[in-house]
Design a protein around this motif. Sequence first.
Motif, PDB file in Angstrom:
ATOM      1  N   LYS A 114      10.699  41.029 -87.656  1.00  0.00           N
ATOM      2  CA  LYS A 114      11.764  41.826 -88.278  1.00  0.00           C
ATOM      3  C   LYS A 114      11.692  41.807 -89.796  1.00  0.00           C
ATOM      4  N   THR A 115      11.089  40.774 -90.364  1.00  0.00           N
ATOM      5  CA  THR A 115      11.012  40.685 -91.824  1.00  0.00           C
ATOM      6  C   THR A 115       9.704  41.246 -92.366  1.00  0.00           C
ATOM      7  N   GLY A 116       8.934  41.913 -91.499  1.00  0.00           N
ATOM      8  CA  GLY A 116       7.737  42.614 -91.969  1.00  0.00           C
ATOM      9  C   GLY A 116       6.571  41.719 -92.291  1.00  0.00           C
ATOM     10  N   ALA A 117       6.343  40.690 -91.470  1.00  0.00           N
ATOM     11  CA  ALA A 117       5.243  39.767 -91.727  1.00  0.00           C
ATOM     12  C   ALA A 117       3.884  40.397 -91.458  1.00  0.00           C
ATOM     13  N   THR A 118       3.865  41.505 -90.751  1.00  0.00           N
ATOM     14  CA  THR A 118       2.601  42.183 -90.488  1.00  0.00           C
ATOM     15  C   THR A 118       2.520  43.460 -91.306  1.00  0.00           C
ATOM     16  N   ASN A 119       1.417  43.631 -92.016  1.00  0.00           N
ATOM     17  CA  ASN A 119       1.222  44.837 -92.825  1.00  0.00           C
ATOM     18  C   ASN A 119       0.042  45.674 -92.324  1.00  0.00           C
ATOM     19  N   LYS A 120      -0.339  45.405 -91.069  1.00  0.00           N
ATOM     20  CA  LYS A 120      -1.448  46.147 -90.465  1.00  0.00           C
ATOM     21  C   LYS A 120      -1.011  46.692 -89.111  1.00  0.00           C
ATOM     22  N   ALA A 121      -1.357  47.929 -88.846  1.00  0.00           N
ATOM     23  CA  ALA A 121      -1.101  48.531 -87.540  1.00  0.00           C
ATOM     24  C   ALA A 121      -2.394  48.520 -86.734  1.00  0.00           C
ATOM     25  N   LEU A 122      -2.244  48.473 -85.431  1.00  0.00           N
ATOM     26  CA  LEU A 122      -3.396  48.441 -84.533  1.00  0.00           C
ATOM     27  C   LEU A 122      -3.346  49.642 -83.600  1.00  0.00           C
ATOM     28  N   GLY A 123      -4.307  50.537 -83.733  1.00  0.00           N
ATOM     29  CA  GLY A 123      -4.400  51.669 -82.816  1.00  0.00           C
ATOM     30  C   GLY A 123      -4.843  51.191 -81.452  1.00  0.00           C
ATOM     31  N   ILE A 124      -4.068  51.489 -80.429  1.00  0.00           N
ATOM     32  CA  ILE A 124      -4.387  50.951 -79.111  1.00  0.00           C
ATOM     33  C   ILE A 124      -4.961  51.988 -78.150  1.00  0.00           C
ATOM     34  N   VAL A 125      -4.574  53.258 -78.286  1.00  0.00           N
ATOM     35  CA  VAL A 125      -5.135  54.257 -77.380  1.00  0.00           C
ATOM     36  C   VAL A 125      -4.912  55.653 -77.956  1.00  0.00           C
ATOM     37  N   PHE A 126      -5.881  56.529 -77.694  1.00  0.00           N
ATOM     38  CA  PHE A 126      -5.867  57.909 -78.186  1.00  0.00           C
ATOM     39  C   PHE A 126      -6.344  58.772 -77.034  1.00  0.00           C
ATOM     40  N   GLY A 127      -5.663  59.861 -76.764  1.00  0.00           N
ATOM     41  CA  GLY A 127      -6.091  60.716 -75.663  1.00  0.00           C
ATOM     42  C   GLY A 127      -5.547  62.124 -75.750  1.00  0.00           C
ATOM     43  N   VAL A 128      -6.339  63.078 -75.281  1.00  0.00           N
ATOM     44  CA  VAL A 128      -5.950  64.489 -75.219  1.00  0.00           C
ATOM     45  C   VAL A 128      -6.334  65.013 -73.839  1.00  0.00           C
ATOM     46  N   VAL A 129      -5.417  65.687 -73.153  1.00  0.00           N
ATOM     47  CA  VAL A 129      -5.728  66.212 -71.822  1.00  0.00           C
ATOM     48  C   VAL A 129      -6.825  67.263 -71.948  1.00  0.00           C
ATOM     49  N   PRO A 130      -7.688  67.398 -70.960  1.00  0.00           N
ATOM     50  CA  PRO A 130      -8.851  68.298 -71.061  1.00  0.00           C
ATOM     51  C   PRO A 130      -8.514  69.732 -71.444  1.00  0.00           C
ATOM     52  N   ASP A 131      -7.432  70.297 -70.930  1.00  0.00           N
ATOM     53  CA  ASP A 131      -7.100  71.696 -71.222  1.00  0.00           C
ATOM     54  C   ASP A 131      -6.780  71.946 -72.689  1.00  0.00           C
ATOM     55  N   HIS A 132      -6.523  70.878 -73.434  1.00  0.00           N
ATOM     56  CA  HIS A 132      -6.163  71.034 -74.846  1.00  0.00           C
ATOM     57  C   HIS A 132      -7.192  70.402 -75.781  1.00  0.00           C
ATOM     58  N   GLN A 133      -8.314  70.007 -75.228  1.00  0.00           N
ATOM     59  CA  GLN A 133      -9.400  69.486 -76.047  1.00  0.00           C
ATOM     60  C   GLN A 133     -10.173  70.632 -76.695  1.00  0.00           C
ATOM     61  N   ARG A 134     -10.846  70.299 -77.812  1.00  0.00           N
ATOM     62  CA  ARG A 134     -11.670  71.267 -78.551  1.00  0.00           C
ATOM     63  C   ARG A 134     -10.843  72.435 -79.086  1.00  0.00           C
ATOM     64  N   LYS A 135      -9.557  72.188 -79.337  1.00  0.00           N
ATOM     65  CA  LYS A 135      -8.682  73.205 -79.913  1.00  0.00           C
ATOM     66  C   LYS A 135      -8.085  72.741 -81.249  1.00  0.00           C
ATOM     67  N   GLY A 136      -8.560  71.587 -81.713  1.00  0.00           N
ATOM     68  CA  GLY A 136      -8.017  71.043 -82.956  1.00  0.00           C
ATOM     69  C   GLY A 136      -6.832  70.130 -82.761  1.00  0.00           C
ATOM     70  N   ILE A 137      -6.514  69.798 -81.499  1.00  0.00           N
ATOM     71  CA  ILE A 137      -5.356  68.939 -81.230  1.00  0.00           C
ATOM     72  C   ILE A 137      -5.600  67.532 -81.741  1.00  0.00           C
ATOM     73  N   GLU A 138      -6.846  67.039 -81.593  1.00  0.00           N
ATOM     74  CA  GLU A 138      -7.153  65.692 -82.076  1.00  0.00           C
ATOM     75  C   GLU A 138      -6.841  65.588 -83.566  1.00  0.00           C
ATOM     76  N   GLY A 139      -7.335  66.574 -84.326  1.00  0.00           N
ATOM     77  CA  GLY A 139      -7.086  66.560 -85.760  1.00  0.00           C
ATOM     78  C   GLY A 139      -5.623  66.778 -86.093  1.00  0.00           C
ATOM     79  N   ALA A 140      -4.965  67.694 -85.377  1.00  0.00           N
ATOM     80  CA  ALA A 140      -3.561  67.981 -85.638  1.00  0.00           C
ATOM     81  C   ALA A 140      -2.688  66.760 -85.375  1.00  0.00           C
TER      82      ALA A 140
END
Length: 390
Positions: free
Chosen positions: A297-323
């Motif tokens: 609660k007092t902000g002892a961590t100043n680093k975030a950890l990316g745990i998972v990234f995903g885009v459903v197939p129908d919306h891939q290759r449309k710029g959604i990853e970048g957006a």
Amino acid sequence: MRVQEVNDKKSEKQFIQLPVRLYKNEQNWIRPLDKDIRAVFDPAKNKSFRHGEAIRWVLLDDNEQVIGRIAAFYDTKTAKKNDQPTGGVGFFECIDNQEAANMLFDEGKAWLESKGMEAMDGPVNFGDRNNWWGLLVDGFSEPNYQMPYNFAYYKALFENYGFKLYFNQYTYSRPMGSEVELSRRFYEKADIQINNPDYEFRHITKSEYAKAHHYFLEVYNKAWAGFSGVKAMTLKQAEGIFKQLKPVADLKLLWFAFYKGEPVAFFLSMPELNQIYKHLNGQWNLWSKLKFMYLLKTGATNKALGIVFGVVPDHQRKGIEGALVVSFVRKFAWKKSQRSYQDIEMNWIGDFNPKMMRVVEQIGGEVVKTHITYRLLFDGTKEFERAKSL
């Protein structure tokens, strides 16, 4: 020297305490929570025991001092997905002595052979491969939560025994508070979807957290289930993940894309908890829990950890990853008044997944750590192949 199976409280304590002694002068080593290590070998807590077995050993010198440890395990559901039935060894720790290391590897190999295995990976985990997986060979900085940290000489111990590189695992990092010089085309493509009224890019709200696991499950099973080594997730599993995440979650780090109100992508991160756990000395009692919550609660961590990234197939290759990423950094990461994080790291991106590597590199991620997953074929006459690309 002699090898002893871990089969009582004394030997289990020796197994847990060995790294504490070995790494006492290592500034960057962070002691894992004892409960997390014990849980791996507890059939009541580790579902891998439903289809497999695990065993542990410690290595003692002539003075009965513990100088090494190792665990071996197999899961029949995953073992037979390889050309040769493959088990694993992990939680390896050892003094800088090849003979000692060989004794531990021999023990694991003999046990796995007795269980019908024809190869072993190492150092790996008995369970989910995003935890305790791989040998650190580059980037000897503080480890992220449940990621391995080891001495540099371990690489020689594994390779001298005959282990070969099966795949690399990369940890990427980028500053949270600085814009990355990306191509004009990248931003243009992202902005097309950001400005598309059918799409919405945002973090989840406090009121909708109770149903966030439904959002997650919808995207995860479409985006990832079916890839090598990735199984479809059940609603109960997704609910359990978000229930476990709730006490430490920062809603601003749980970023989703919606298309006409339906979830189609996510970029989920969390505060990097090892920056807090390093103050607890492996303990998880009432006092350490109170200390943990205070530090969180007092902000002892100043680093975030990316745990998972995903885009459903129908919306891939449309710029959604970048957006998804551009909207995240514009609305949150680059606004200093809203952030307490200096950096974000993205764990466990295998070199067999070049598409994901490109996505992370496109948003300014740079490799800061490399872990290796090794494989040893018991029959040396068989052809060795690295992990196939997705």
